[in-house]
Design an enzyme around this catalytic site. Structure first.
Site, PDB file in Angstrom:
ATOM      1  N   ALA A 132      37.380  35.388  42.996  1.00  0.00           N
ATOM      2  CA  ALA A 132      37.844  36.301  44.002  1.00  0.00           C
ATOM      3  C   ALA A 132      39.452  36.307  44.146  1.00  0.00           C
ATOM      4  CB  ALA A 132      37.233  35.632  45.257  1.00  0.00           C
ATOM      5  N   ARG A 171      38.382  28.143  32.566  1.00  0.00           N
ATOM      6  CA  ARG A 171      36.945  27.194  31.887  1.00  0.00           C
ATOM      7  C   ARG A 171      36.822  28.446  30.861  1.00  0.00           C
ATOM      8  NH1 ARG A 171      34.720  25.038  36.071  1.00  0.00           N
ATOM      9  NH2 ARG A 171      35.014  22.959  35.464  1.00  0.00           N
ATOM     10  N   HIS A 200      51.269  52.768  38.602  1.00  0.00           N
ATOM     11  CA  HIS A 200      52.539  53.581  38.865  1.00  0.00           C
ATOM     12  C   HIS A 200      53.481  52.958  37.954  1.00  0.00           C
ATOM     13  CE1 HIS A 200      50.842  55.195  42.538  1.00  0.00           C
ATOM     14  NE2 HIS A 200      50.288  54.314  42.794  1.00  0.00           N
TER      15      HIS A 200
END
Length: 267
Positions: free
Chosen positions: A181, A204, A134
């Site tokens: 996650a 990493r 948007h």
């Protein structure tokens, strides 16, 4: 005094439960979409061995969606090409999904402009990938009524995208990248990196010169050698630390397997 159990009613409930479960399993099998049984969908390409699980999420623009072979598309996964259904998007595919891709339950891939997902990528559930964002340039207009910004998205082969990650327009993710996650990814991510956070940053990375930096905290998993039987694996699980240490000193895994098999053969 305890109430007497209505055996007949309990039996009927169990029977009804089994019937419901069996019926739903039949619906899931019958409603899934494959190249051999595409139903009402007309994908630009749908590879051999690929299955879209039922119930599906929102799917439209499928003539401009190419899905490779041996992909697993979980339940309630949304796949869209174009801003809305029934648009002519031209001769080229808009959403390309490579071979062996797994899209977890409830994930969304919104391709208003080009989105490419490389082969052998694995997505956890509820991942959101979009090529559109948007805009809010005009402070006097509702944000939902302002023309959005679009930027192609590319996810390289071999990536793991964790549960609830968000891949924003313009993201360029290299090969064999881990997206943690809940990460929110934009911009370019190099090959062989691990990214986390919102916005995501590299935490990493592996290079030929330095290996993993920072170093990995746990040793790499060791694949089970060919020829090892389930019985031998059970024997391994029962060994104490001293016996495991002795087996670790052996150069040949097959020799270790043989040593494990000897007591079983003697008995």
């Amino acid at each position: 005094m305890p109430k007497r159990k209505n055996t007949f009613s309990s039996w009927r409930s169990r029977l009804a439960q089994r019937a419901v479960h069996a019926g739903w399993a039949w619906v899931q099998r019958t409603g899934s979409v494959t190249a051999a049984r595409p139903g009402r969908f007309r994908f630009g390409a749908l590879g051999t061995g690929t299955r879209l699980a039922f119930p599906l999420g929102t799917v439209f623009g499928e003539p401009w969606i190419h899905v490779g072979a041996h992909c697993i598309i979980g339940e309630q996964v949304t796949l869209t090409a174009g801003l809305m259904p029934d648009l002519d998007l031209g001769p080229e595919p808009i959403l390309r999904i490579g071979d062996g891709v797994v899209l977890g339950r409830g994930s969304h891939v919104i391709a208003d402009t080009t989105v490419t997902i490389g082969s052998d990528c694995y997505f956890g559930p509820y991942v959101y990938v979009t090529s559109t964002n948007h805009s809010y340039d005009d402070p006097h207009q509702p944000i939902g009524k302002q023309w959005p910004r679009m930027d192609p998205v590319e996810i390289g082969p071999g990536c793991w995208i964790g549960t609830g990650a968000v891949i924003l327009p313009g993201a360029r993710i290299g090969r064999n990248v881990v997206v943690a996650a809940g990460a929110v990814v934009r911009g370019t991510v190099p090959d062989h990196a691990v990214v986390a956070g919102a916005p995501a940053r590299v935490v990493r990375r592996w290079t030929h010169a330095d290996g993993w930096q920072p170093p990995l905290r746990t040793p790499a998993p060791v694949p089970i050698p060919d020829g090892i039987t389930p019985g031998q694996l059970r024997e391994l699980s029962e060994l104490d630390d001293e016996a495991v240490a002795r087996l670790a000193e052996l150069d040949d895994p097959g020799d270790a397997a043989g040593r494990l098999a000897e007591p079983a053969a003697e008995s």
